[in-house]
Scaffold this motif. Structure first.
Motif, PDB file in Angstrom:
ATOM      1  N   ARG A  18      46.950   0.267  25.434  1.00  0.00           N
ATOM      2  CA  ARG A  18      48.273   0.791  25.093  1.00  0.00           C
ATOM      3  C   ARG A  18      49.186   0.730  26.309  1.00  0.00           C
ATOM      4  NH1 ARG A  18      48.177   6.442  23.442  1.00  0.00           N
ATOM      5  NH2 ARG A  18      46.453   6.625  24.873  1.00  0.00           N
ATOM      6  N   GLN A  20      53.025   2.421  27.701  1.00  0.00           N
ATOM      7  CA  GLN A  20      54.176   3.296  27.505  1.00  0.00           C
ATOM      8  C   GLN A  20      55.244   2.883  28.500  1.00  0.00           C
ATOM      9  OE1 GLN A  20      53.505   7.462  28.310  1.00  0.00           O
ATOM     10  NE2 GLN A  20      55.169   8.077  26.964  1.00  0.00           N
ATOM     11  N   THR A  21      56.483   2.789  28.051  1.00  0.00           N
ATOM     12  CA  THR A  21      57.561   2.332  28.929  1.00  0.00           C
ATOM     13  C   THR A  21      58.733   3.296  28.902  1.00  0.00           C
ATOM     14  OG1 THR A  21      58.622   1.045  27.170  1.00  0.00           O
ATOM     15  CG2 THR A  21      56.988  -0.086  28.517  1.00  0.00           C
ATOM     16  N   TRP A  22      59.446   3.313  30.011  1.00  0.00           N
ATOM     17  CA  TRP A  22      60.728   3.995  30.129  1.00  0.00           C
ATOM     18  C   TRP A  22      61.668   2.976  30.750  1.00  0.00           C
ATOM     19  CZ3 TRP A  22      56.066   6.060  31.478  1.00  0.00           C
ATOM     20  CH2 TRP A  22      55.687   7.260  30.869  1.00  0.00           C
ATOM     21  N   GLU A  28      64.458   6.221  27.251  1.00  0.00           N
ATOM     22  CA  GLU A  28      63.647   6.601  26.097  1.00  0.00           C
ATOM     23  C   GLU A  28      62.238   6.064  26.256  1.00  0.00           C
ATOM     24  OE1 GLU A  28      63.585   5.668  21.376  1.00  0.00           O
ATOM     25  OE2 GLU A  28      65.514   6.001  22.326  1.00  0.00           O
ATOM     26  N   SER A  29      61.267   6.913  25.994  1.00  0.00           N
ATOM     27  CA  SER A  29      59.871   6.527  26.112  1.00  0.00           C
ATOM     28  C   SER A  29      59.422   5.851  24.828  1.00  0.00           C
ATOM     29  CB  SER A  29      59.018   7.778  26.349  1.00  0.00           C
ATOM     30  OG  SER A  29      57.665   7.439  26.376  1.00  0.00           O
ATOM     31  N   GLU A  30      58.648   4.783  24.990  1.00  0.00           N
ATOM     32  CA  GLU A  30      58.161   4.052  23.830  1.00  0.00           C
ATOM     33  C   GLU A  30      56.718   3.625  24.082  1.00  0.00           C
ATOM     34  OE1 GLU A  30      59.738   0.372  21.059  1.00  0.00           O
ATOM     35  OE2 GLU A  30      61.021   1.211  22.617  1.00  0.00           O
ATOM     36  N   TRP A  31      55.836   3.837  23.087  1.00  0.00           N
ATOM     37  CA  TRP A  31      54.430   3.426  23.183  1.00  0.00           C
ATOM     38  C   TRP A  31      54.226   2.138  22.413  1.00  0.00           C
ATOM     39  CZ3 TRP A  31      50.503   4.905  26.130  1.00  0.00           C
ATOM     40  CH2 TRP A  31      50.515   6.184  26.695  1.00  0.00           C
ATOM     41  N   PHE A  32      53.434   1.219  22.974  1.00  0.00           N
ATOM     42  CA  PHE A  32      53.071  -0.020  22.317  1.00  0.00           C
ATOM     43  C   PHE A  32      51.557  -0.122  22.307  1.00  0.00           C
ATOM     44  CE2 PHE A  32      57.129  -0.913  24.386  1.00  0.00           C
ATOM     45  CZ  PHE A  32      57.861  -1.476  23.355  1.00  0.00           C
ATOM     46  N   LEU A  41      58.836  -7.269  25.957  1.00  0.00           N
ATOM     47  CA  LEU A  41      60.056  -6.468  25.885  1.00  0.00           C
ATOM     48  C   LEU A  41      61.010  -6.978  26.959  1.00  0.00           C
ATOM     49  CD1 LEU A  41      61.500  -3.825  24.858  1.00  0.00           C
ATOM     50  CD2 LEU A  41      60.311  -2.659  26.724  1.00  0.00           C
TER      51      LEU A  41
END
Length: 150
Positions: A18, A20-22, A28-32, A41
């Motif tokens: 997994r 997680q990015t900011w 905004e935090s987003e999980w992939f 991205l």
């Protein structure tokens, strides 16, 4: 989504699972979840690409913060961290309990860690004009004593 990152078949159990990015102005935090085909991205001149055995990030004009979750199954797994960090950049390897195991600061281009089976995360702060390459590699068989993380 990305095809130019190499996926090693012999390491399918050791993987980045997994991410997680900011990124961007709103942070905004987003999980992939990282599928076998990879994920990518591109935001505000910054790029991020990941496959199960590698994660690459390059910050453009802004800062990228990311967390890559890594699972190791083999008795000896190795993760290589290569970075070109601008001032204020930081890369940290943490174990499943959140204990810091390894840190990479500006001026130190590359480190590696031999990992015991388990779950780890790599947290990174990449200021503008920084790059990061995380790779799971097959450990070299040598007679040298190596320190183990985990």
């Amino acid at each position: 989504m990305t095809t130019d990152l190499s996926i090693s078949q012999h390491l399918v159990n050791d993987r980045f699972e997994r991410l997680q990015t900011w990124v961007g102005l709103d942070r905004e935090s987003e999980w992939f979840t990282i599928p076998a085909s990879g994920v990518g991205l591109q935001v505000e001149g910054s790029t991020l690409r990941a496959v199960p055995t590698a994660v690459e990030a390059a910050s453009g004009a802004g800062e990228i913060r990311l967390r890559a979750v890594l699972v190791t199954v083999a008795s000896e797994s190795r993760v290589r961290i290569e970075a070109s960090l601008a001032d204020g950049g930081l890369v940290t390897l943490l174990d499943a309990f959140g204990t810091e195991r390894l840190q990479l600061l500006p001026g130190l281009p590359r480190v590696h860690a031999d990992l015991a089976p388990g779950r780890y995360s790599v947290d990174a702060v990449l200021p503008a004009q920084s790059t990061l390459h995380l790779t799971i590699v097959e450990p070299r068989r040598t007679a040298l004593v190596r320190s183990r993380v985990g």
